[in-house]
Design a protein around this motif. Structure first.
Motif, PDB file in Angstrom:
ATOM      1  N   VAL A  31     -51.226  -8.540 -20.005  1.00 23.99           N
ATOM      2  CA  VAL A  31     -51.398  -9.545 -18.946  1.00 23.99           C
ATOM      3  C   VAL A  31     -51.058  -8.953 -17.584  1.00 23.99           C
ATOM      4  O   VAL A  31     -51.823  -9.081 -16.618  1.00 23.99           O
ATOM      5  CB  VAL A  31     -50.527 -10.786 -19.238  1.00 23.99           C
ATOM      6  N   PHE A  32     -49.920  -8.277 -17.498  1.00 29.04           N
ATOM      7  CA  PHE A  32     -49.528  -7.725 -16.195  1.00 29.04           C
ATOM      8  C   PHE A  32     -50.362  -6.511 -15.802  1.00 29.04           C
ATOM      9  O   PHE A  32     -50.580  -6.265 -14.615  1.00 29.04           O
ATOM     10  CB  PHE A  32     -48.030  -7.402 -16.177  1.00 29.04           C
ATOM     11  N   LEU A  33     -50.869  -5.770 -16.772  1.00 28.69           N
ATOM     12  CA  LEU A  33     -51.773  -4.669 -16.449  1.00 28.69           C
ATOM     13  C   LEU A  33     -53.070  -5.203 -15.858  1.00 28.69           C
ATOM     14  O   LEU A  33     -53.599  -4.645 -14.891  1.00 28.69           O
ATOM     15  CB  LEU A  33     -52.046  -3.827 -17.700  1.00 28.69           C
ATOM     16  N   ARG A  34     -53.563  -6.316 -16.408  1.00 32.01           N
ATOM     17  CA  ARG A  34     -54.780  -6.929 -15.856  1.00 32.01           C
ATOM     18  C   ARG A  34     -54.538  -7.460 -14.447  1.00 32.01           C
ATOM     19  O   ARG A  34     -55.447  -7.491 -13.627  1.00 32.01           O
ATOM     20  CB  ARG A  34     -55.251  -8.057 -16.758  1.00 32.01           C
ATOM     21  N   ARG A  35     -53.330  -7.889 -14.159  1.00 33.19           N
ATOM     22  CA  ARG A  35     -53.014  -8.353 -12.795  1.00 33.19           C
ATOM     23  C   ARG A  35     -52.918  -7.174 -11.831  1.00 33.19           C
ATOM     24  O   ARG A  35     -53.134  -7.337 -10.632  1.00 33.19           O
ATOM     25  CB  ARG A  35     -51.693  -9.120 -12.788  1.00 33.19           C
ATOM     26  N   THR A  36     -52.575  -6.018 -12.347  1.00 29.31           N
ATOM     27  CA  THR A  36     -52.400  -4.830 -11.511  1.00 29.31           C
ATOM     28  C   THR A  36     -53.734  -4.286 -11.026  1.00 29.31           C
ATOM     29  O   THR A  36     -53.869  -3.887  -9.862  1.00 29.31           O
ATOM     30  CB  THR A  36     -51.657  -3.732 -12.304  1.00 29.31           C
ATOM     31  N   ILE A  37     -54.725  -4.266 -11.891  1.00 32.52           N
ATOM     32  CA  ILE A  37     -56.002  -3.610 -11.594  1.00 32.52           C
ATOM     33  C   ILE A  37     -56.678  -4.168 -10.343  1.00 32.52           C
ATOM     34  O   ILE A  37     -57.070  -3.398  -9.463  1.00 32.52           O
ATOM     35  CB  ILE A  37     -56.926  -3.653 -12.833  1.00 32.52           C
ATOM     36  N   PRO A  38     -56.817  -5.497 -10.179  1.00 35.93           N
ATOM     37  CA  PRO A  38     -57.484  -5.970  -8.957  1.00 35.93           C
ATOM     38  C   PRO A  38     -56.667  -5.741  -7.683  1.00 35.93           C
ATOM     39  O   PRO A  38     -57.221  -5.749  -6.584  1.00 35.93           O
ATOM     40  CB  PRO A  38     -57.689  -7.465  -9.181  1.00 35.93           C
ATOM     41  N   LEU A  39     -55.362  -5.531  -7.831  1.00 36.73           N
ATOM     42  CA  LEU A  39     -54.523  -5.329  -6.658  1.00 36.73           C
ATOM     43  C   LEU A  39     -54.520  -3.885  -6.171  1.00 36.73           C
ATOM     44  O   LEU A  39     -54.020  -3.596  -5.097  1.00 36.73           O
ATOM     45  CB  LEU A  39     -53.078  -5.750  -6.959  1.00 36.73           C
ATOM     46  N   PHE A  40     -55.075  -2.983  -7.000  1.00 35.49           N
ATOM     47  CA  PHE A  40     -55.024  -1.563  -6.628  1.00 35.49           C
ATOM     48  C   PHE A  40     -55.837  -1.303  -5.365  1.00 35.49           C
ATOM     49  O   PHE A  40     -56.992  -1.683  -5.240  1.00 35.49           O
ATOM     50  CB  PHE A  40     -55.543  -0.688  -7.774  1.00 35.49           C
ATOM     51  N   ASP A  41     -55.186  -0.628  -4.427  1.00 34.73           N
ATOM     52  CA  ASP A  41     -55.815  -0.278  -3.152  1.00 34.73           C
ATOM     53  C   ASP A  41     -55.323   1.112  -2.780  1.00 34.73           C
ATOM     54  O   ASP A  41     -54.117   1.343  -2.698  1.00 34.73           O
ATOM     55  CB  ASP A  41     -55.419  -1.306  -2.088  1.00 34.73           C
ATOM     56  N   ASP A  43     -55.355   2.629  -0.015  1.00 39.29           N
ATOM     57  CA  ASP A  43     -54.658   2.653   1.273  1.00 39.29           C
ATOM     58  C   ASP A  43     -53.263   2.043   1.177  1.00 39.29           C
ATOM     59  O   ASP A  43     -52.392   2.367   1.981  1.00 39.29           O
ATOM     60  CB  ASP A  43     -55.483   1.902   2.334  1.00 39.29           C
ATOM     61  N   ASP A  44     -53.048   1.142   0.239  1.00 39.11           N
ATOM     62  CA  ASP A  44     -51.751   0.491   0.067  1.00 39.11           C
ATOM     63  C   ASP A  44     -51.382   0.458  -1.423  1.00 39.11           C
ATOM     64  O   ASP A  44     -51.439  -0.591  -2.075  1.00 39.11           O
ATOM     65  CB  ASP A  44     -51.813  -0.933   0.638  1.00 39.11           C
ATOM     66  N   PRO A  45     -50.971   1.616  -2.007  1.00 41.35           N
ATOM     67  CA  PRO A  45     -50.691   1.664  -3.447  1.00 41.35           C
ATOM     68  C   PRO A  45     -49.473   0.838  -3.860  1.00 41.35           C
ATOM     69  O   PRO A  45     -49.354   0.437  -5.006  1.00 41.35           O
ATOM     70  CB  PRO A  45     -50.464   3.152  -3.727  1.00 41.35           C
ATOM     71  N   GLU A  46     -48.599   0.547  -2.908  1.00 41.24           N
ATOM     72  CA  GLU A  46     -47.400  -0.224  -3.255  1.00 41.24           C
ATOM     73  C   GLU A  46     -47.714  -1.695  -3.516  1.00 41.24           C
ATOM     74  O   GLU A  46     -46.899  -2.409  -4.090  1.00 41.24           O
ATOM     75  CB  GLU A  46     -46.356  -0.080  -2.157  1.00 41.24           C
ATOM     76  N   ARG A  47     -48.887  -2.113  -3.140  1.00 47.40           N
ATOM     77  CA  ARG A  47     -49.289  -3.509  -3.350  1.00 47.40           C
ATOM     78  C   ARG A  47     -49.310  -3.865  -4.842  1.00 47.40           C
ATOM     79  O   ARG A  47     -48.970  -4.980  -5.221  1.00 47.40           O
ATOM     80  CB  ARG A  47     -50.668  -3.715  -2.731  1.00 47.40           C
ATOM     81  N   CYS A  48     -49.679  -2.915  -5.680  1.00 41.16           N
ATOM     82  CA  CYS A  48     -49.766  -3.188  -7.119  1.00 41.16           C
ATOM     83  C   CYS A  48     -48.526  -2.706  -7.877  1.00 41.16           C
ATOM     84  O   CYS A  48     -48.475  -2.798  -9.102  1.00 41.16           O
ATOM     85  CB  CYS A  48     -51.020  -2.561  -7.706  1.00 41.16           C
ATOM     86  N   ARG A  50     -45.363  -3.839  -8.120  1.00 40.81           N
ATOM     87  CA  ARG A  50     -44.544  -4.834  -8.844  1.00 40.81           C
ATOM     88  C   ARG A  50     -45.179  -5.235 -10.186  1.00 40.81           C
ATOM     89  O   ARG A  50     -44.509  -5.179 -11.223  1.00 40.81           O
ATOM     90  CB  ARG A  50     -44.291  -6.046  -7.966  1.00 40.81           C
ATOM     91  N   PRO A  51     -46.467  -5.648 -10.233  1.00 41.58           N
ATOM     92  CA  PRO A  51     -47.020  -5.993 -11.549  1.00 41.58           C
ATOM     93  C   PRO A  51     -47.137  -4.780 -12.480  1.00 41.58           C
ATOM     94  O   PRO A  51     -46.998  -4.913 -13.695  1.00 41.58           O
ATOM     95  CB  PRO A  51     -48.389  -6.596 -11.241  1.00 41.58           C
ATOM     96  N   LEU A  52     -47.339  -3.590 -11.920  1.00 37.18           N
ATOM     97  CA  LEU A  52     -47.416  -2.387 -12.746  1.00 37.18           C
ATOM     98  C   LEU A  52     -46.062  -2.079 -13.385  1.00 37.18           C
ATOM     99  O   LEU A  52     -45.980  -1.783 -14.583  1.00 37.18           O
ATOM    100  CB  LEU A  52     -47.901  -1.188 -11.931  1.00 37.18           C
ATOM    101  N   ILE A  53     -45.013  -2.189 -12.615  1.00 35.10           N
ATOM    102  CA  ILE A  53     -43.666  -1.954 -13.159  1.00 35.10           C
ATOM    103  C   ILE A  53     -43.338  -3.008 -14.212  1.00 35.10           C
ATOM    104  O   ILE A  53     -42.782  -2.689 -15.265  1.00 35.10           O
ATOM    105  CB  ILE A  53     -42.620  -1.929 -12.019  1.00 35.10           C
ATOM    106  N   THR A  54     -43.707  -4.248 -13.940  1.00 33.15           N
ATOM    107  CA  THR A  54     -43.473  -5.304 -14.930  1.00 33.15           C
ATOM    108  C   THR A  54     -44.235  -5.005 -16.218  1.00 33.15           C
ATOM    109  O   THR A  54     -43.703  -5.162 -17.324  1.00 33.15           O
ATOM    110  CB  THR A  54     -43.893  -6.676 -14.370  1.00 33.15           C
ATOM    111  N   ALA A  55     -45.482  -4.558 -16.096  1.00 33.65           N
ATOM    112  CA  ALA A  55     -46.278  -4.200 -17.279  1.00 33.65           C
ATOM    113  C   ALA A  55     -45.611  -3.075 -18.053  1.00 33.65           C
ATOM    114  O   ALA A  55     -45.524  -3.127 -19.288  1.00 33.65           O
ATOM    115  CB  ALA A  55     -47.683  -3.793 -16.853  1.00 33.65           C
ATOM    116  N   LEU A  56     -45.107  -2.070 -17.352  1.00 32.66           N
ATOM    117  CA  LEU A  56     -44.464  -0.940 -18.026  1.00 32.66           C
ATOM    118  C   LEU A  56     -43.161  -1.354 -18.705  1.00 32.66           C
ATOM    119  O   LEU A  56     -42.827  -0.844 -19.772  1.00 32.66           O
ATOM    120  CB  LEU A  56     -44.234   0.199 -17.039  1.00 32.66           C
ATOM    121  N   VAL A  57     -42.435  -2.289 -18.098  1.00 35.24           N
ATOM    122  CA  VAL A  57     -41.210  -2.794 -18.732  1.00 35.24           C
ATOM    123  C   VAL A  57     -41.562  -3.514 -20.037  1.00 35.24           C
ATOM    124  O   VAL A  57     -40.903  -3.322 -21.064  1.00 35.24           O
ATOM    125  CB  VAL A  57     -40.435  -3.724 -17.761  1.00 35.24           C
TER     126      VAL A  57
END
Length: 194
Positions: A31-41, A43-48, A50-57
């Motif tokens: 679920v959190f990995l799917r939330r991460t993908i559309p946020l990936f940018d 120019d601004d990699p930090e935008r994604c 939080r959900p990426l770290i949550t997915a990894l946890v």
């Protein structure tokens, strides 16, 4: 004289609960990995982040829960192995396999896959040989045990399917052990090799 010990139901139950929690954690990872993908940018990699770290946890928790469940499954397997007569505790060409060996070789990378398969075959064949001298009604679920081990080799299925096949195998084998235990308590002869 072979003493039949009660099945390790607590270890089996804990393994099942941990496996269900591992499935939940792996779903959370997805679920959190799917939330991460559309946020990936770019120019601004930090935008994604939080959900990426949550997915990894969630992924780490799923792995840790499955490791703990696998250890509980090994405890159950060791107890079941110890209920076989000593003469039947043989895996392939290895004679006199001790409980320590059952658990110890299960941690050796590569060998553990084949070892667990050999253990399941030896347990199933062993209880079928016990049936010849101490008849019991429950079927020995050899194919179900083999399926649980083989499915555990497949990534993805090792979390979502294999633990539940293992539980079905364990429940059915516990019925066999419970019948043998009831025979022992009723004054039946201890299991022996024909």
């Amino acid at each position: 004289m072979q003493v039949v010990r009660p099945p390790a139901r607590r270890a089996r139950t804990i393994a099942l609960v941990l496996s269900v929690l591992a499935v939940g954690a792996s779903v959370g990872f997805g679920v959190f990995l799917r939330r991460t993908i559309p946020l990936f940018d770019r120019d601004d990699p930090e935008r994604c982040a939080r959900p990426l770290i949550t997915a990894l946890v969630f992924l780490v928790f799923a792995l840790l829960l499955r490791i703990a469940a696998s250890i509980c499954e090994l405890l159950w397997l060791e107890r079941t192995w110890s209920n076989l007569p000593a003469a039947l505790r043989k895996v392939g060409p290895v004679d006199n396999v001790s409980s320590g060996m059952v658990v110890g070789l299960s941690f050796v990378p590569g060998i553990s896959w084949v070892w667990k398969l050999g253990l399941i075959i030896a347990v199933a064949d062993g209880f079928e040989r016990v049936r010849a001298t101490r008849p019991f009604r429950s079927p020995v679920p050899r194919n179900l045990g083999l399926a649980a081990v083989v499915v555990a080799w497949v990534p993805g299925l090792n979390v979502y399917v294999a633990p539940f096949l293992w539980e079905m195998f364990a429940v059915r084998l516990d019925r066999v052990v419970s019948e043998l235990l009831a025979q022992s308590e009723d004054g039946g002869a201890p299991p022996s090799v024909a």
